[in-house]
Design a protein around this motif. Structure first.
Motif, PDB file in Angstrom:
ATOM      1  N   ILE A  80       0.850  -1.182   0.000  1.00 12.25           N
ATOM      2  CA  ILE A  80       0.000   0.000   0.000  1.00 12.25           C
ATOM      3  C   ILE A  80       0.887   1.234   0.000  1.00 12.25           C
ATOM      4  CG2 ILE A  80      -1.928  -1.138   1.160  1.00 12.25           C
ATOM      5  CD1 ILE A  80      -1.083   0.277   3.744  1.00 12.25           C
ATOM      6  N   THR A  81       0.394   2.301  -0.572  1.00 14.61           N
ATOM      7  CA  THR A  81       1.108   3.569  -0.569  1.00 14.61           C
ATOM      8  C   THR A  81       0.313   4.528   0.306  1.00 14.61           C
ATOM      9  OG1 THR A  81       1.938   3.155  -2.793  1.00 14.61           O
ATOM     10  CG2 THR A  81       2.042   5.428  -1.999  1.00 14.61           C
ATOM     11  N   VAL A  82       0.987   5.057   1.329  1.00 16.17           N
ATOM     12  CA  VAL A  82       0.357   5.982   2.272  1.00 16.17           C
ATOM     13  C   VAL A  82       1.224   7.239   2.337  1.00 16.17           C
ATOM     14  CG1 VAL A  82      -0.387   6.341   4.655  1.00 16.17           C
ATOM     15  CG2 VAL A  82      -0.610   4.075   3.615  1.00 16.17           C
ATOM     16  N   ALA A  83       0.641   8.356   1.957  1.00 18.15           N
ATOM     17  CA  ALA A  83       1.340   9.651   1.998  1.00 18.15           C
ATOM     18  C   ALA A  83       2.696   9.578   1.299  1.00 18.15           C
ATOM     19  CB  ALA A  83       1.467  10.136   3.435  1.00 18.15           C
ATOM     20  N   GLY A  84       2.718   8.904   0.147  1.00 21.12           N
ATOM     21  CA  GLY A  84       3.926   8.845  -0.664  1.00 21.12           C
ATOM     22  C   GLY A  84       4.939   7.784  -0.268  1.00 21.12           C
ATOM     23  N   ILE A  85       4.640   6.977   0.730  1.00 22.56           N
ATOM     24  CA  ILE A  85       5.554   5.930   1.188  1.00 22.56           C
ATOM     25  C   ILE A  85       4.924   4.574   0.895  1.00 22.56           C
ATOM     26  CG2 ILE A  85       6.834   4.991   3.162  1.00 22.56           C
ATOM     27  CD1 ILE A  85       7.578   7.916   2.480  1.00 22.56           C
ATOM     28  N   LEU A 135      -0.424   5.272  10.119  1.00 28.07           N
ATOM     29  CA  LEU A 135       0.794   5.021   9.345  1.00 28.07           C
ATOM     30  C   LEU A 135       1.300   6.299   8.682  1.00 28.07           C
ATOM     31  CD1 LEU A 135       2.605   2.612   8.664  1.00 28.07           C
ATOM     32  CD2 LEU A 135       1.198   2.213   6.655  1.00 28.07           C
ATOM     33  N   ALA A 136       0.402   7.173   8.270  1.00 26.18           N
ATOM     34  CA  ALA A 136       0.793   8.431   7.617  1.00 26.18           C
ATOM     35  C   ALA A 136       1.619   9.324   8.532  1.00 26.18           C
ATOM     36  CB  ALA A 136      -0.448   9.175   7.132  1.00 26.18           C
ATOM     37  N   GLN A 137       1.479   9.166   9.844  1.00 24.88           N
ATOM     38  CA  GLN A 137       2.255   9.970  10.780  1.00 24.88           C
ATOM     39  C   GLN A 137       3.758   9.684  10.686  1.00 24.88           C
ATOM     40  OE1 GLN A 137       0.681  10.211  14.845  1.00 24.88           O
ATOM     41  NE2 GLN A 137      -1.204   9.279  14.061  1.00 24.88           N
ATOM     42  N   PHE A 138       4.128   8.566  10.073  1.00 27.80           N
ATOM     43  CA  PHE A 138       5.530   8.190   9.939  1.00 27.80           C
ATOM     44  C   PHE A 138       6.141   8.645   8.612  1.00 27.80           C
ATOM     45  CE2 PHE A 138       3.720   5.427  13.085  1.00 27.80           C
ATOM     46  CZ  PHE A 138       4.684   5.439  14.077  1.00 27.80           C
ATOM     47  N   SER A 139       5.328   9.219   7.727  1.00 30.29           N
ATOM     48  CA  SER A 139       5.826   9.655   6.423  1.00 30.29           C
ATOM     49  C   SER A 139       6.954  10.679   6.515  1.00 30.29           C
ATOM     50  CB  SER A 139       4.686  10.178   5.555  1.00 30.29           C
ATOM     51  OG  SER A 139       3.846   9.097   5.203  1.00 30.29           O
ATOM     52  N   PRO A 140       6.896  11.669   7.419  1.00 26.00           N
ATOM     53  CA  PRO A 140       8.033  12.606   7.503  1.00 26.00           C
ATOM     54  C   PRO A 140       9.352  11.894   7.809  1.00 26.00           C
ATOM     55  CG  PRO A 140       6.141  13.523   8.650  1.00 26.00           C
ATOM     56  CD  PRO A 140       5.791  12.096   8.289  1.00 26.00           C
ATOM     57  N   ALA A 141       9.324  10.871   8.662  1.00 27.49           N
ATOM     58  CA  ALA A 141      10.546  10.132   8.986  1.00 27.49           C
ATOM     59  C   ALA A 141      11.049   9.366   7.768  1.00 27.49           C
ATOM     60  CB  ALA A 141      10.299   9.177  10.151  1.00 27.49           C
TER      61      ALA A 141
END
Length: 162
Positions: A80-85, A135-141
């Motif tokens: 799956i792709t979530v917030a570009g990851i 899961l999207a909360q981890f996209s910046p990392a």
């Protein structure tokens, strides 16, 4: 007065839970430290907890983040792709799921980025939202590491002549 403040800090830190995690094979990768600093301080109302391994972090509900896993190769796992990851979603019965995985958790492994991370999210952390919101909360990392590969759908995969 200062001794009371120190006692209060010591008392509060004694109550902090410690989550036992195993370090990943490449936990010493310096990028892991940068990614850890970019993980959320709390998820689903749960504060960060102490962990027992390098390049890991966790939250008081048992959700966890481990950095430095081996990069997965091409896979037929659900991606799956979530917030570009891109993330591989592992089933509870998968041998790659850590000991704290199973009922009431989702386990995801980043795909196409080195170092690779594993995130275990509990149903408590998701709360009334969705697992993809959490899961999207981890996209910046994860965005600190450029993507080298990406997930493709079955119809997008190149045809290989035998």
């Amino acid at each position: 007065m200062k001794s009371y403040s120190l006692l209060a800090i010591l008392a509060l830190s004694a109550c902090s839970p410690t989550v036992g995690l195993d370090p990943a094979p490449n936990a010493s990768d310096p990028i892991c430290a940068r990614m850890l600093l970019a993980t959320p301080g709390e998820i689903g109302g749960f504060d960060r907890a102490k962990t027992t391994a390098q390049a890991t972090t966790a939250w008081s509900d048992g959700s966890s983040f481990r950095c430095g896993l081996e990069q997965p190769g091409p896979s037929t796992d659900r991606c799956i792709t979530v917030a570009g990851i891109d993330w591989l979603s592992l089933d509870a019965g998968d041998e790659r799921v850590p000991a704290n995985g199973g009922d009431g958790t989702w386990t995801f492994v980043s795909y196409g980025r080195t170092p690779t991370v594993e995130i275990v999210i509990t149903t408590e952390a998701v709360g009334a939202g969705t697992v993809t919101d959490t899961l999207a909360q981890f996209s910046p990392a994860l965005s600190l590491v450029p993507a080298e590969r990406e997930c493709v759908g079955l119809l997008d995969a190149p045809v290989v002549e035998e």
